[in-house]
Design an enzyme around this catalytic site. Structure first.
Site, PDB file in Angstrom:
ATOM      1  N   ASP A   8       0.893  -1.158   0.000  1.00 50.72           N
ATOM      2  CA  ASP A   8       0.000   0.000   0.000  1.00 50.72           C
ATOM      3  C   ASP A   8       0.931   1.208   0.000  1.00 50.72           C
ATOM      4  O   ASP A   8       1.530   1.543   1.014  1.00 50.72           O
ATOM      5  CB  ASP A   8      -0.864  -0.048   1.274  1.00 50.72           C
ATOM      6  N   LYS A  70       3.158  11.332  -3.649  1.00 49.86           N
ATOM      7  CA  LYS A  70       2.076  10.678  -4.394  1.00 49.86           C
ATOM      8  C   LYS A  70       1.106  11.707  -4.992  1.00 49.86           C
ATOM      9  O   LYS A  70       0.445  11.444  -5.986  1.00 49.86           O
ATOM     10  CB  LYS A  70       1.344   9.746  -3.432  1.00 49.86           C
ATOM     11  N   GLU A 171      -7.124   0.975  -4.225  1.00 49.75           N
ATOM     12  CA  GLU A 171      -7.096   0.859  -2.758  1.00 49.75           C
ATOM     13  C   GLU A 171      -8.428   0.393  -2.152  1.00 49.75           C
ATOM     14  O   GLU A 171      -8.429  -0.542  -1.349  1.00 49.75           O
ATOM     15  CB  GLU A 171      -6.643   2.191  -2.150  1.00 49.75           C
ATOM     16  N   ASP A 193     -12.754   5.582   1.609  1.00 49.69           N
ATOM     17  CA  ASP A 193     -11.307   5.607   1.887  1.00 49.69           C
ATOM     18  C   ASP A 193     -10.798   7.048   1.889  1.00 49.69           C
ATOM     19  O   ASP A 193     -10.625   7.661   0.838  1.00 49.69           O
ATOM     20  CB  ASP A 193     -10.609   4.770   0.802  1.00 49.69           C
TER      21      ASP A 193
END
Ligand code: AMP
Length: 610
Positions: A8, A70, A171, A193
């Site tokens: 992850d 990211k 994810e 999420d």
């Protein structure tokens, strides 16, 4: 059989997991933590730091410590998100050679995939330490809402780190996989999420036959905990400006301290209703007088400052349900993922929207990594326990630009992937030998509002009157969500395969070069670790020998042979010390043998005399 690790790769934290004896486990790093900060720093001496050690020195080395890379991956220099990051990040974001953005640490400029690769490499090493052997394959997760460019760039990061990314999964899908694994249930679930940098919502149908089918997904790749932190920072900066007339944003170190303190306050307010932000000596006034920041903040204030952010996530949930053609009460379970879902207001808003409390059984920080590991095992293991099928969807509509600057849809959003669509193109002019095609992703009718994935030119068409040459172009999205295009002249059968121009801004030569750098780093790092282990072992042996010296001397005193042995022992210890000072790993390793012999001999002498 070779293990596939699940990673992850989070905006703020990363987590690695593997499946062992049919069950997924999260691997802790050397410090015993199950998550590792997604941070990279370069020290003044040019040493690379990754994870907790990078985080620990972030305040004193703010300009050379990267976090939230990211948020920049696969983004173009010109994009508003990059401009936004430039104002809020203490590190330098510079323009890359291919319209991409890069990060400058001291005098070196790194591409964003290279920074992400450093984090992936760290996660790879954590897994290798645990498993005791090298790993070369991984499943890496990305936000469901990542577009093709962001996925390509993540895949590039994997390659640079020395990992073959056998699959990229979303994810929320990974979270659902970890939730449903081994449960044998038929259930419609929503995965909400909210992490450090991104928000995703996915609706899935889980069936007891092992099929995990995503029905719809949506999100925002620029909405997460970082935005909540920024609101607190802004509030503190404004308050400080009012009180002292000094702008804290002008000072990088002050900004980094503010960022840490704001995040800490935000997290604390998940368990207490009020907390104090206390930053002594944050900055100096115009008269060189030290100024301190001290302010109370309540949970209600935090909720007010961030109300629109939480509201926006709930609005996106509504849109996703609509896309799925479902009513709220048809959702049988709500799964919360990501650190931000610990905030009571977030939990409350989600419960109110879905009319049910979220499932308590999943760990928000670990569930995505676990799901990635499960998918990794399922892809290589042919056992009944690992027999599952994951059917994901493409989060964005894929299309091309047509006359008038319009966007013609080819593969609509929420189509199950892998998928492909073909479209015939005919020549519009006599003897036309080339056709230019612009491939885009997005939801706008106007092509220019969507993300340009790349353009390609079909060349070498047959010379013929207008409309006589028909070329069939196939657009394909694979299970990773990555786009490719093929073209075929229907008459001659001549095929052309076109790779959509890489948007990560890296050429294959550059990737090759970066891979080489990463390999060299891995070798040097392993050597450093080995030197450290040898040094520690030598230190223990030396300490034991030193404590035995007086006793041994007392026993062998008076004998020439004894004096000789003592002399030799001293030489062995001195030599080991000088090798340690020089950091000579092979030398220390050889010397450990001599130290062990001396220690055994000393123990023998002392043992016999007692
Ligand atoms: P993730 O990307 O899932 O690791 O989530 C990281 C985000 O969750 C960061 O913005 C953290 O500040 C935030 N976070 C972690 N713990 C808490 C907490 N107890 N309360 C509020 N936010 C938190």
């Amino acid at each position: 059989m070779e293990k596939v690790i699940g990673i992850d790769l989070g905006t703020f934290n990363s987590c690695v997991a593997v499946v062992e004896a049919g069950a997924p486990v999260v691997v802790a790093n050397r410090g015993g933590y199950k998550v590792t900060p997604s941070m990279v720093a370069l020290t003044e001496a040019g040493k690379r730091l990754v994870g907790h050690i990078a985080k620990r020195q972030a305040v004193t080395n703010a300009e050379n410590t990267v976090f939230a890379a990211k948020r920049l991956i696969g983004r173009k220099w010109e994009s508003p998100q990059v401009k936004n990051s430039m104002t809020s990040c203490p590190y330098r974001i510079v323009e890359g050679p291919h319209g991409d953005c890069r990060i400058q640490l001291r005098d070196k400029v790194y591409s964003v995939p290279e920074i992400s690769a450093m984090i992936l490499q760290e996660m790879k090493m954590i897994a290798e330490d645990y498993l005791g052997h090298e790993v070369s394959k991984a499943v890496v997760t990305v936000p469901a809402y990542f577009n093709d460019g962001q996925r390509q760039a993540t895949k590039d990061a994997g390659a640079i780190s020395g990992l073959e990314v056998i699959r990229i999964i979303n994810e929320p899908t990974a979270a659902a996989l970890a939730y449903g694994f081994g449960k044998n249930i038929d259930r419609t679930v929503a995965v909400y999420d909210l992490g450090g940098g991104t928000f995703d919502i996915s609706i899935l149908e889980i069936s007891s036959s092992g099929v995990f089918k995503v029905v719809s997904t949506a999100g925002d790749t620029f909405l997460g905990g970082e935005d909540y932190d920024q609101r607190v920072i802004q509030w503190l900066v404004d308050g400080f400006m009012e009180e002292h007339g000094v702008d804290l944003r002008q000072d990088r170190m002050a900004l980094q301290r503010l960022k840490d303190a704001s995040e800490k306050a935000k997290c604390e307010l998940s368990s207490v209703t009020e907390t104090e932000v206390n930053l002594p000596f944050i900055i100096s006034s115009a008269h060189n007088e030290a100024l301190h920041l001290q302010r109370m903040i309540s949970r209600t204030q935090l909720e007010e400052l961030t109300a629109d952010l939480t509201k926006r996530t709930v609005q996106i949930c509504g849109m996703t349900l609509e896309e799925a053609g479902l009513e709220k009460d048809e959702i049988e379970e709500v799964i919360l993922v990501g650190g931000m879902t610990r905030m009571p207001m977030v939990q409350q808003s989600v419960s109110e929207f879905f009319g049910r409390d979220a499932c308590k059984g999943v760990h928000p920080d670990e569930v995505v990594g676990l799901g990635a590991a499960i998918q990794g095992a399922a892809l290589i293991e042919d056992t009944p326990e690992m027999d599952m099928v994951l059917l994901d969807v493409t989060p964005h509509t894929l299309g091309i630009m047509v006359v008038g600057g319009y966007f013609e849809e080819l593969i609509p959003q929420n189509t199950t992937v892998p998928t492909s669509r073909s479209k015939p193109f005919t020549t519009v002019r006599d003897n036309q030998t080339a056709v230019k095609i612009l491939v885009l992703q997005g939801e706008s009718r106007r092509a220019e509002d969507n993300e340009l994935l790349g353009e390609f030119i079909l060349t070498g068409l047959r010379r013929a009157p207008a409309g006589q040459v028909e070329v069939d172009v196939t657009f394909e999205i694979n299970a990773d969500g990555i786009v490719s295009v093929h073209a075929k002249d229907l008459e001659t059968g001549k095929e052309q395969s076109i790779t959509v121009t890489a948007t990560s801004g890296l050429t294959s030569d550059e990737i090759e070069h970066m891979m080489q750098d990463a390999k060299e780093y891995a070798v040097a790092r392993r050597q450093d670790e080995e030197t450290e282990r040898a040094r520690q072992e030598a230190e223990t042996l030396i300490a034991e020998i030193e404590t035995l010296f007086p006793q041994v001397e007392a026993v062998v005193e008076g004998s020439d042979f004894g004096r000789d042995a003592i002399e030799k022992a001293r030489t062995v210890v001195d030599r080991a010390r000088s090798l340690m000072e020089r950091g000579d790993a092979p030398g220390i390793r050889d010397q450990i043998e001599a130290l062990s012999r001396t220690q055994r001999m000393f123990k023998g002498v002392v043992g016999k005399s007692s």
